[in-house]
Every structure is written in C-alpha cells, then in structure tokens.
Design an enzyme around this catalytic site. Structure first.
Site, PDB file in Angstrom:
ATOM      1  N   LYS A  36       0.842  -1.201   0.000  1.00 33.62           N
ATOM      2  CA  LYS A  36       0.000   0.000   0.000  1.00 33.62           C
ATOM      3  C   LYS A  36       0.875   1.248   0.000  1.00 33.62           C
ATOM      4  CE  LYS A  36      -0.189  -0.588   4.978  1.00 33.62           C
ATOM      5  NZ  LYS A  36      -0.795  -1.367   6.041  1.00 33.62           N
ATOM      6  N   ARG A 127     -10.003  -0.872  14.791  1.00 28.71           N
ATOM      7  CA  ARG A 127      -9.806  -0.086  13.579  1.00 28.71           C
ATOM      8  C   ARG A 127     -10.770  -0.687  12.567  1.00 28.71           C
ATOM      9  NH1 ARG A 127      -3.933   0.797  10.785  1.00 28.71           N
ATOM     10  NH2 ARG A 127      -4.388  -1.311  10.072  1.00 28.71           N
ATOM     11  N   TYR A 243      17.542  29.680   7.186  1.00 27.83           N
ATOM     12  CA  TYR A 243      16.429  30.408   7.818  1.00 27.83           C
ATOM     13  C   TYR A 243      16.624  30.519   9.325  1.00 27.83           C
ATOM     14  CZ  TYR A 243      13.472  30.312   3.637  1.00 27.83           C
ATOM     15  OH  TYR A 243      12.951  30.505   2.395  1.00 27.83           O
ATOM     16  N   MET A 291      12.511  24.209   2.297  1.00 29.85           N
ATOM     17  CA  MET A 291      11.548  23.425   1.515  1.00 29.85           C
ATOM     18  C   MET A 291      12.239  22.534   0.486  1.00 29.85           C
ATOM     19  SD  MET A 291       8.381  24.701  -0.870  1.00 29.85           S
ATOM     20  CE  MET A 291       7.589  25.633   0.419  1.00 29.85           C
TER      21      MET A 291
HETATM   22  C1  PLP Z   1       0.007  -2.198   6.646  1.00 29.96           C
HETATM   23  C2  PLP Z   1      -0.546  -3.516   7.046  1.00 29.96           C
HETATM   24  C3  PLP Z   1       0.298  -4.628   7.189  1.00 29.96           C
HETATM   25  C4  PLP Z   1       1.820  -4.511   7.154  1.00 29.96           C
HETATM   26  O1  PLP Z   1       2.243  -3.947   8.370  1.00 29.96           O
HETATM   27  P1  PLP Z   1       3.787  -3.686   8.721  1.00 29.96           P
HETATM   28  O2  PLP Z   1       3.761  -3.208  10.118  1.00 29.96           O
HETATM   29  O3  PLP Z   1       4.251  -2.649   7.768  1.00 29.96           O
HETATM   30  O4  PLP Z   1       4.500  -4.974   8.551  1.00 29.96           O
HETATM   31  C5  PLP Z   1      -0.284  -5.848   7.423  1.00 29.96           C
HETATM   32  N1  PLP Z   1      -1.627  -5.971   7.559  1.00 29.96           N
HETATM   33  C6  PLP Z   1      -2.464  -4.919   7.455  1.00 29.96           C
HETATM   34  C7  PLP Z   1      -3.922  -5.114   7.626  1.00 29.96           C
HETATM   35  C8  PLP Z   1      -1.947  -3.653   7.212  1.00 29.96           C
HETATM   36  O5  PLP Z   1      -2.768  -2.607   7.140  1.00 29.96           O
END
Ligand code: PLP
Length: 343
Positions: A36, A127, A243, A291
């Site tokens: 992701k 969650r 800065y 920046m």
């Molecule tokens: C992001 C995620 C993972 C991977 O988690 P890491 O801590 O990066 O290994 C696994 N399962 C779910 C549901 C996630 O959202």
C-alpha cells in the site's frame, strides 16, 4: 527526460533478501507483502514485480486505485479497505479481491454477486473489521472467503494484548469458509509460531524496518536518498546559515547546499541533526531544513563540488530514533521529486 537532482537508490537484491528472511521466519506459513501507499513510497509496481519473481503470491494495498495500478502484473492483490458503494461498479480483474471489513461491505459484496474475497475481523484494535460476534451470528455464511485476517495493535511491543488478540483470532478457526487465516504483520512474525497461522503480511521489514530484536542483523536497509550539490561555499567564522540563522559558524566552515528539503519528505526535524555522506566523509546537517534545500558541512570532503552526489543517512531504526519520525513515515513521506533507481 531530465534527471532529477535527487534520487532514491533502492536495492532490489536486499528487498528480495528481506522477503526471503521473513518467509523463512514465517515457517510453514506463506509470506505475502503489504505494498500500500505505493509500496511504502518506493514504487509498488517494482516491488510487486521483484517479489512476484521471488515467489510471493499475496499482495495487499489500501484502495482499488492502488490495486488497479497493479492488476496487469497478474498477481493476487487484496484491497484492505474493502468495497465502498463507489467501488462496486468497477470492472474487477480476477486477480483483485476485497478485504471485507463491515456488515455493509459484506451485504454489498453479496448483492453484487459475491466471488472470492478476504474478510478482516477485529480482535481488539478497533480499527477495521467485523466483530467476532457478527461472525458467530452467521454474517459470513455463504461467502467464498480466501483469507480471514485480523491485525495486531502492538506487535512491536511486548504486551499482553498480543496474546489476547492471537487467542481471539485462533478461536475463529473453522468458524468460516476461509481457506486460510492470517494475523501477523512484520513485527508479528517475530512473536513466534502461534502468530503465523497460514499467511503472514509483512510491510515495513521488507523495506528495511527493524522493530524487534529478532530482525537485527537480518533485515537489510534497501533505500538510500541521494541529493546533488547545487553550491559549495565558505562561511566565515561568525556568519550564519539558513532560515532563522540557527547555525552560527564557530570557525571558517565549508558548506555544501543540497537539492533536497522538507517538500521531499526530509522534514524539519532533521534540522541541525541529520547527516549525509560523500564517500567516507560524514557531512552534518547545518541549520534549518528548507523546503527544497539543505545545508551540510563539507570540511571533511575537500573534493566535493557542484554537481556531485551525496547520500543521506537513512538507516530506518537509527533515523527514526534520531528524528522522532516512525520508520513508516520515513519511507512513505519520500516525495515525487526523487527518481527511483532500482539497482
Ligand atoms: C500495513 C498492514 C500490514 C503490514 O504492516 P507492517 O507493520 O508494515 O509490517 C499488514 N496488515 C495490514 C492489515 C496492514 O494494514
């Protein structure tokens, strides 16, 4: 195309080695990959291609847009955020499937004709996910579930909540049509055999993240940001840099101005703290991060000049400790101006 003045060097062999290490630590369980947020900022397509060749068969993204970008690679991708009303009309390639998270998503998926899916069950993180009570009521009956999964809230810590979540999840075995069970993210893999189930889902440790002692010396850094020198200058004793004039030269100081700044994800928390390297010479960050620009001390690198490249110190655990950013933020914040170079 004009080469960017900043680039991410990404070591493909180290990514694959990290996946193999995590697959070994997963024992008999299959080892997937969370890709992701564009492969944690590195480029999801390259990550999926590389790990697919290494044998990885389970990839996880957050949204359908992310999944559709990977569809043509032909590998199975699960969409962690499930199906919203807006997603249900998408023409879905057969290798993409949702992770259903709510009663509404389950009903929506069924009404749209169903098909292979994954399901997330909440075991205490509060969650995403349906509840164990909803599973017991039969909410999932009749679904073609590939993987039933849950997610650990504190896998990087030694707290009783891990075992509570693991037990709650194990109690769901055999209660659904799921072909496989999956609980562990990266840190969860190090919690031991009870946490492996049939499939593990590492993300951060594929990319060099080390959150538990079990990974020390085994997980390799794969990403190094590099920036080009725009100007070299001498700052006389008593003068300041940047800065708010926060750096004051105590003696005459050689300074290199680099083409990187907080807009690239090199945030202001590195002001006066971060570091870079030119060959074996260490170059400390001087003053505020701008920046698009960064000043580093260049006394240790007399040969360094305009147009040369330096690498930023970016070992994930050490850089997180130094900056106060998480290892995840250090990767996902890396901006669009980097050329991503896969070695
Ligand atoms: C992001 C995620 C993972 C991977 O988690 P890491 O801590 O990066 O290994 C696994 N399962 C779910 C549901 C996630 O959202």
């Amino acid at each position: 195309m004009i080469p960017s003045p900043l680039r991410l060097r990404i070591e493909r062999a180290a990514l694959i080695a990290n996946w193999r290490t995590l697959a070994d630590m997963s024992g008999a369980a299959a080892c997937g990959a969370a890709v992701k947020a564009d492969g944690y900022g590195l480029g999801a397509r390259e990550v999926v291609r590389s790990l697919g060749e290494a044998g990885c068969r389970d990839f996880f993204v957050a949204t359908w847009a992310e999944a559709l970008d990977l569809a043509d690679l032909g590998l199975p991708v699960s969409v962690l955020h499930g199906v919203r009303a807006e997603d249900i009309g998408i023409t879905r390639p057969a290798n993409l499937r949702p992770v259903l998270n709510t009663r509404e998503q389950v009903l929506r998926w069924r009404n749209a004709g169903g098909g292979a899916c994954d399901v997330m069950v909440d075991t205490g993180m509060n969650r995403l996910g349906v509840s164990a009570a909803e599973v017991a009521e039969g909410l999932l009956d009749g679904l073609a579930i590939e993987t039933l999964m849950s997610h650990l809230a504190c896998a990087d810590e030694d707290v009783p909540m891990n075992a509570r979540q693991c037990d709650a999840f194990a109690a769901l075995a055999g209660r659904t049509s799921a072909r496989r069970l999956s609980l562990a993210n990266s840190a969860g893999i190090a919690l031991g055999p009870d946490y492996r189930f049939d499939l593990t889902r590492p993300g951060i440790s594929l990319y060099g993240g080390v959150q538990r002692a079990a990974f020390e010396g085994k997980i390799r850094q794969i990403v190094t940001p590099e920036a080009q020198v725009l100007q070299r200058r001498r700052v006389a004793a008593g003068e300041t840099v940047g800065y708010s004039a926060t750096f004051v030269a105590e003696t005459d100081t050689q300074v290199a101005i680099l083409n990187i700044g907080y807009a690239d994800g090199y945030l202001r928390c590195f002001s006066g703290k971060g570091g870079a390297r030119a060959g074996s010479a260490a170059l400390p960050v001087l003053g505020r991060v701008s920046m698009d620009l960064l000043a580093v001390g260049a006394d240790a690198a007399p040969q360094l000049r305009e147009g040369d490249w330096v690498s930023l110190a970016y070992d994930l655990p050490a850089t997180a400790a130094l900056s106060g950013l998480s290892q995840y933020e250090l990767l996902t914040g890396l901006g669009r101006r980097f050329d991503r170079i896969w070695d």
